[in-house]
Design a protein around this motif. Structure first.
Motif, PDB file in Angstrom:
ATOM      1  N   LYS A 158       7.411  -3.945   0.010  1.00  0.00           N
ATOM      2  CA  LYS A 158       6.375  -3.298  -0.796  1.00  0.00           C
ATOM      3  C   LYS A 158       4.989  -3.558  -0.208  1.00  0.00           C
ATOM      4  N   LEU A 159       4.761  -4.799   0.236  1.00  0.00           N
ATOM      5  CA  LEU A 159       3.466  -5.140   0.816  1.00  0.00           C
ATOM      6  C   LEU A 159       3.211  -4.341   2.091  1.00  0.00           C
ATOM      7  N   TRP A 160       4.219  -4.218   2.947  1.00  0.00           N
ATOM      8  CA  TRP A 160       4.027  -3.468   4.194  1.00  0.00           C
ATOM      9  C   TRP A 160       3.722  -1.996   3.924  1.00  0.00           C
ATOM     10  N   ALA A 161       4.185  -1.493   2.780  1.00  0.00           N
ATOM     11  CA  ALA A 161       3.907  -0.097   2.426  1.00  0.00           C
ATOM     12  C   ALA A 161       2.601   0.060   1.645  1.00  0.00           C
ATOM     13  N   SER A 162       1.980  -1.053   1.270  1.00  0.00           N
ATOM     14  CA  SER A 162       0.824  -0.985   0.361  1.00  0.00           C
ATOM     15  C   SER A 162      -0.492  -0.650   1.064  1.00  0.00           C
ATOM     16  N   PHE A 163      -0.550  -0.855   2.385  1.00  0.00           N
ATOM     17  CA  PHE A 163      -1.816  -0.649   3.111  1.00  0.00           C
ATOM     18  C   PHE A 163      -1.444  -0.238   4.534  1.00  0.00           C
ATOM     19  N   THR A 164      -1.727   0.997   4.894  1.00  0.00           N
ATOM     20  CA  THR A 164      -1.432   1.482   6.238  1.00  0.00           C
ATOM     21  C   THR A 164      -2.734   1.872   6.925  1.00  0.00           C
ATOM     22  N   THR A 165      -2.640   2.106   8.212  1.00  0.00           N
ATOM     23  CA  THR A 165      -3.844   2.454   8.986  1.00  0.00           C
ATOM     24  C   THR A 165      -4.436   3.791   8.555  1.00  0.00           C
ATOM     25  N   ASP A 166      -3.689   4.588   7.771  1.00  0.00           N
ATOM     26  CA  ASP A 166      -4.258   5.829   7.232  1.00  0.00           C
ATOM     27  C   ASP A 166      -5.480   5.550   6.369  1.00  0.00           C
ATOM     28  N   THR A 203      -0.397  -1.882   7.898  1.00  0.00           N
ATOM     29  CA  THR A 203       0.797  -1.617   8.691  1.00  0.00           C
ATOM     30  C   THR A 203       0.474  -0.476   9.640  1.00  0.00           C
ATOM     31  N   SER A 204       0.654  -0.715  10.926  1.00  0.00           N
ATOM     32  CA  SER A 204       0.188   0.214  11.944  1.00  0.00           C
ATOM     33  C   SER A 204       1.255   1.247  12.292  1.00  0.00           C
ATOM     34  N   ALA A 205       0.971   2.019  13.336  1.00  0.00           N
ATOM     35  CA  ALA A 205       1.920   3.022  13.811  1.00  0.00           C
ATOM     36  C   ALA A 205       3.209   2.377  14.308  1.00  0.00           C
ATOM     37  N   TYR A 206       3.183   1.065  14.595  1.00  0.00           N
ATOM     38  CA  TYR A 206       4.398   0.372  15.020  1.00  0.00           C
ATOM     39  C   TYR A 206       5.370   0.179  13.863  1.00  0.00           C
ATOM     40  N   ASP A 207       4.905   0.428  12.638  1.00  0.00           N
ATOM     41  CA  ASP A 207       5.723   0.277  11.443  1.00  0.00           C
ATOM     42  C   ASP A 207       5.967  -1.213  11.165  1.00  0.00           C
ATOM     43  N   ARG A 208       6.761  -1.497  10.161  1.00  0.00           N
ATOM     44  CA  ARG A 208       7.005  -2.879   9.753  1.00  0.00           C
ATOM     45  C   ARG A 208       7.945  -3.564  10.747  1.00  0.00           C
ATOM     46  N   PRO A 209       7.983  -4.903  10.743  1.00  0.00           N
ATOM     47  CA  PRO A 209       8.973  -5.624  11.555  1.00  0.00           C
ATOM     48  C   PRO A 209      10.397  -5.276  11.118  1.00  0.00           C
ATOM     49  N   LEU A 210      11.335  -5.332  12.055  1.00  0.00           N
ATOM     50  CA  LEU A 210      12.734  -5.154  11.716  1.00  0.00           C
ATOM     51  C   LEU A 210      13.250  -6.404  11.013  1.00  0.00           C
ATOM     52  N   LEU A 211      14.242  -6.238  10.164  1.00  0.00           N
ATOM     53  CA  LEU A 211      14.774  -7.344   9.381  1.00  0.00           C
ATOM     54  C   LEU A 211      16.193  -7.683   9.832  1.00  0.00           C
ATOM     55  N   PHE A 212      16.453  -8.984   9.924  1.00  0.00           N
ATOM     56  CA  PHE A 212      17.758  -9.509  10.312  1.00  0.00           C
ATOM     57  C   PHE A 212      18.225 -10.493   9.242  1.00  0.00           C
ATOM     58  N   GLN A 213      19.507 -10.805   9.260  1.00  0.00           N
ATOM     59  CA  GLN A 213      20.058 -11.814   8.365  1.00  0.00           C
ATOM     60  C   GLN A 213      21.179 -12.524   9.100  1.00  0.00           C
ATOM     61  N   ALA A 214      21.306 -13.820   8.866  1.00  0.00           N
ATOM     62  CA  ALA A 214      22.349 -14.603   9.523  1.00  0.00           C
ATOM     63  C   ALA A 214      23.198 -15.284   8.455  1.00  0.00           C
ATOM     64  N   GLY A 215      24.454 -14.969   8.419  1.00  0.00           N
ATOM     65  CA  GLY A 215      25.321 -15.617   7.446  1.00  0.00           C
ATOM     66  C   GLY A 215      26.475 -14.718   7.070  1.00  0.00           C
TER      67      GLY A 215
END
Length: 302
Positions: A158-166, A203-215
Motif C-alpha cells: 500500500k505504501l509503495w502505491a501511495s506516492f509515485t513519481t507522477d 515509487t519510480s518507473a522501476y516499480d516496487r521491489p520484488l518480493l521473495f519468501q523462504a520457508g
C-alpha cells in the motif's frame, strides 16, 4: 521450454558449517565489503539472476567458527549496487522485527539506487535469541508471526502505491512542486500496525521491489502464494520438489495470482572430478564431531 533461474546465497564462507576451515576459505575476508563485491561481480559475470544476502538478528557463528551474518544486508547491498550493473540484489527483511514503513522506505531507496534491481526476502525469524535483541523474551508462535507478516507485506505494498513519481511536477512558474492528487495516505489501522502514510519516497518507473519468501511451512506457503514473486524452498528429492511446486501453484491460483517462481536450494561441492568433490564433502563432514551435529539438530528442531 522453461527458463532456469539461478540465485546465489552469500553466507559466510559457504553453507557447510566447516567450510571456513579449508585452506582457501577466505574466512579472514568475510568482514571485508570488497570480498562481497568480488563474489557479486563473479555471480554477475556468470549470468546468475540474483545475489541474495541471508540475515539473522544474533551472533550466529556457533557452527561456522565465525560470524555468519556480518553486514546489515541493505547497507551491504547499497555498496554492491554501485559495483554491479545487472544482477538482482535480494535483502532479507524480518517482518517480526521491522516496521513496514521503515522497511518500505529503505527498500524503495535501494530500488532507485540500483536502478530497479532489488528484491526483499520476507522472513519471520527463527530463534528466541533474536527475539531477546528486540525487547521480547521469545518469538511469538508461528501462526502469529505469519499473521503479522501478512499485514506487514500488505502495508508495504500500500505504501509503495501511495506516492509515485507522477506526483512530482516541479512547476517553478506556479510554485507547485507536488500534485497531491497523486499522493494517497493509506490510513491503515490493523491488528499489528497503524500507519497513516503516504510513504515519503516516490515509487519510480522501476516499480516496487520484488518480493521473495523462504520457508516450506503451511503458513509460509500461504503467504508466498498471496504476495511474492519467488519462493526459496528445500527439496530433498525430485518428487518432493514437484509436489511442493504443485502445491504453491494451486495456492496461487486460488488467490487469482500468477504462481511465484519456486527456487529449491542446492549446496554444491566443486572439484576437478566427481571423486575429488566427494572427498571434499567427506573432509568437511569429518571436521564436525558427532556431538556438535547433535547440538545443531537439536537447535534446528527446537
Amino acid at each position: 521450454m522453461s527458463e532456469m533461474h539461478l540465485t546465489v546465497l552469500y553466507y559466510s564462507t559457504g553453507l557447510h558449517p566447516a567450510s571456513w576451515r579449508l585452506p582457501h576459505s577466505h574466512i579472514d575476508e568475510v568482514g571485508d565489503i570488497d570480498f562481497q563485491v568480488k563474489i557479486a561481480q563473479l555471480a554477475e559475470k556468470g549470468k546468475l539472476d540474483a545475489f541474495f544476502l541471508g540475515d539473522g538478528q544474533y551472533i550466529s557463528g556457533e557452527a561456522t567458527g565465525h560470524i555468519s551474518y556480518y553486514f546489515e544486508p541493505i547497507t551491504a547491498l547499497t555498496a554492491l549496487s554501485r559495483e554491479t550493473q545487472y544482477i538482482g540484489l535480494i535483502s532479507t527483511i524480518s517482518s517480526t522485527f521491522y516496521e513496514p514503513y521503515l522497511a518500505a522506505r529503505m527498500l524503495s531507496s535501494l530500488q532507485q539506487l540500483s536502478h530497479g534491481r532489488i528484491g526483499a526476502n520476507i522472513v519471520t525469524s527463527q530463534f528466541d535469541a533474536e527475539a531477546r535483541n528486540f525487547s521480547m523474551d521469545y518469538l511469538p508462535p508461528l501462526e502469529q508471526r505469519y499473521a503479522r507478516a501478512d499485514e506487514f507485506v500488505s502495508v508495504m505494498k500500500k505504501l509503495w502505491a501511495s506516492f509515485t513519481t507522477d506526483a512530482i511536477v516541479n512547476d517553478k512558474e506556479k510554485g507547485e512542486g507536488l500534485d497531491n492528487h497523486y499522493i494517497r495516505p493509506i490510513q491503515h489501522n490493523g491488528d499489528y500496525f497503524k500507519v497513516d502514510g503516504a510513504i515519503n519516497i516516490p515509487t519510480s518507473a522501476y516499480d516496487r521491489p520484488l518480493l521473495f519468501q523462504a520457508g516450506t511451512s503451511l503458513p509460509g506457503r500461504a503467504l508466498a502464494a498471496k504476495y511474492v514473486e519467488a519462493i526459496f524452498s528445500i527439496a530433498w528429492n525430485r518428487q518432493d520438489a514437484q509436489d511442493f511446486r504443485a502445491d504453491i501453484h494451486r495456492r496461487a491460483e486460488s488467490e487469482h495470482r500468477r504462481p511465484p517462481l519456486v527456487l529449491p536450494g542446492l549446496t554444491v561441492y566443486v572439484d576437478e572430478t566427481y571423486e575429488q568433490a566427494a572427498q571434499l564433502k567427506a573432509q568437511l563432514d569429518d571436521f564436525i564431531p558427532l556431538a556438535k551435529r547433535r547440538m545443531q539438530l537439536s537447535k534446528a528442531l527446537g
